[in-house]
Design an enzyme around this catalytic site. Sequence first.
Site, short mmCIF file in Angstrom:
data_model
loop_
_atom_site.label_atom_id
_atom_site.label_comp_id
_atom_site.label_asym_id
_atom_site.label_seq_id
_atom_site.Cartn_x
_atom_site.Cartn_y
_atom_site.Cartn_z
N GLU A 1 -7.63 -2.57 8.33
CA GLU A 1 -8.17 -3.07 7.06
C GLU A 1 -9.53 -2.40 6.90
OE1 GLU A 1 -6.73 -5.28 4.97
OE2 GLU A 1 -5.28 -6.37 6.21
N HIS B 1 -4.76 -0.49 5.15
CA HIS B 1 -4.95 -1.52 4.12
C HIS B 1 -6.45 -1.67 3.84
CE1 HIS B 1 -0.95 -3.74 4.52
NE2 HIS B 1 -0.92 -3.00 5.59
N HIS C 1 0.02 -1.93 -0.20
CA HIS C 1 -0.43 -2.91 -1.19
C HIS C 1 -1.17 -2.18 -2.30
CE1 HIS C 1 -0.05 -6.07 2.15
NE2 HIS C 1 0.99 -6.14 1.35
N ARG D 1 -0.54 -6.54 -6.26
CA ARG D 1 -0.38 -6.27 -4.82
C ARG D 1 0.99 -5.70 -4.43
NH1 ARG D 1 -1.71 -8.69 0.42
NH2 ARG D 1 0.16 -9.31 1.55
N GLU E 1 -5.20 -2.03 -3.09
CA GLU E 1 -6.12 -1.61 -2.03
C GLU E 1 -6.40 -0.12 -2.18
OE1 GLU E 1 -3.92 -3.13 1.37
OE2 GLU E 1 -3.99 -5.17 0.56
O1 0X9 Z 1 -1.24 -9.47 4.84
C1 0X9 Z 1 -1.08 -8.27 5.03
O2 0X9 Z 1 -0.03 -7.69 4.84
C2 0X9 Z 1 -2.26 -7.44 5.57
N1 0X9 Z 1 -3.49 -7.90 5.00
S1 0X9 Z 1 -3.81 -7.58 3.43
O3 0X9 Z 1 -4.99 -8.30 3.04
N2 0X9 Z 1 -4.14 -6.04 3.27
O4 0X9 Z 1 -2.66 -7.90 2.65
C3 0X9 Z 1 -2.28 -7.57 7.08
C4 0X9 Z 1 -1.13 -6.87 7.71
C5 0X9 Z 1 -1.04 -7.11 9.17
N3 0X9 Z 1 0.21 -6.67 9.68
C6 0X9 Z 1 1.27 -7.51 9.85
N4 0X9 Z 1 1.25 -8.70 9.41
N5 0X9 Z 1 2.32 -7.05 10.49
ZN ZN Z 2 -2.78 -4.83 2.43
#
Ligand code: 0X9
Ligand code: ZN
Length: 413
Positions: free
Chosen positions: A379, A304, A175, A233, A178
């Site tokens: 994260e 992330h 992303h 993003r 980040e």
């Molecule tokens: O939403 C996401 O992709 C991640 N959070 S963020 O705020 N950095 O965008 C979490 C990713 C968790 N992993 C999966 N969903 N597989």
């Molecule tokens: Zn992310």
Amino acid sequence: MRFVILLTVALATVASATNFHRYKVVSVRPRSQGEATLVRSIVKEMALDQWTDPRDWRAPIDVMVPPQQTYFFLNGLRRRHIPATIMINDVQKVIDGQAVQRSVEKVLPRKFDHTSYHTLEQIYSILDGVESDFSEMVSTYTAATTYEGRAIRVAKVSSGGDGTRPVIWIDCGIHAREWIAPATCQWILDQLTSGYGSNSEVTALLDAYDFHIMPSVNPDGYNFTWTNNRLWRKNRVPSDDIFNCHGVDPNRNFDSDFGGPGTSNSPCSDIYHGVSAFSEKESQAVRDSINALGGRVKMYFTIHSYSQLWMTPYGYTSSLPANYDEQYRVAEAGVAALSAVHGTSYEYGNIADVIYPAAGGSSDWMYDAAGIQYSFALELRDTGYWGFLLPPDQIVPVGEETWAGIMAAINAV
Ligand code: 0X9
Ligand code: ZN
């Protein structure tokens, strides 16, 4: 004439950059599940950028609000007595405050520098420098080339062996906004290269494992955060021609329940999953590199920000994987070591419970399809003071604690 052209170019550049003047980030603290659901629907209705979307209604929902909508949004919350505090009063001021410090560095660096964030060009220049300074240990390769023609590079760090050592994979920055993620990959690469032969823990790890580090999974998006929109993003593919929207979320584009919960089929959405699984260069780059390692990958880490979480599969379902207890144990060891460094607290557990259900993510695919038994999504800092705009003076402490956590997790396996 030349002046006019130059001026036009300059104005065009300025005009195309998204300005966040007087945008606020509001941290909303619902008092019940019902209020949390209500807040989400208001945010969706007003098409606001939700910075966090925690599953647990007790955790704050951070929302960025443009000045024209601030009164309406805050007043709406106030009327319903939903508590909210201003997390950032003027987003552009914070961005500008960090920009002064960013523009200082004009010459491309060849050595690690953890005092500031770096452009993609600078990161890759540092990568070249490390590759030539540590030529016996580091080699880089290009996993794929993006839509806009940028390389998605990987640094392989190996102290020797016959090419059959188990691999630790770490990727950062899937992303774009980040920024602490690519900075942390650089920190880790620095620790590995400078620590081999001098730091006993690093030496032992590098005598047992090869490391593959992808510091920027999403170079087009990352570049765009420097040139046009600090809070972008996704990647930068043109995604529809009606509204001229761009970008697929590469972390919704893996073939792990593609199109399932927590994804969107709207090309303008920040969680747009793309036309099909692995339609994007970024997810292909990660998949192909992992496949090329032919079953050697022992642990997968994807980095992330923000929220301070250490997550295990799954994201697409609340069901737990067969070895959940084992992954949980390793996550726990990682978090204990991480927290011991600066006292930073992390939550840990399966994605769908710790954060929210989200299908098509890389870490689920690693576990299900690539068969990697230890697959973690982290994260990093913070929990909603600066959010994505974490100041550069936190690069070092974040690097220290994250690397301590990752080393402990590897040692726990
Ligand atoms: O939403 C996401 O992709 C991640 N959070 S963020 O705020 N950095 O965008 C979490 C990713 C968790 N992993 C999966 N969903 N597989
Ligand atoms: Zn992310």
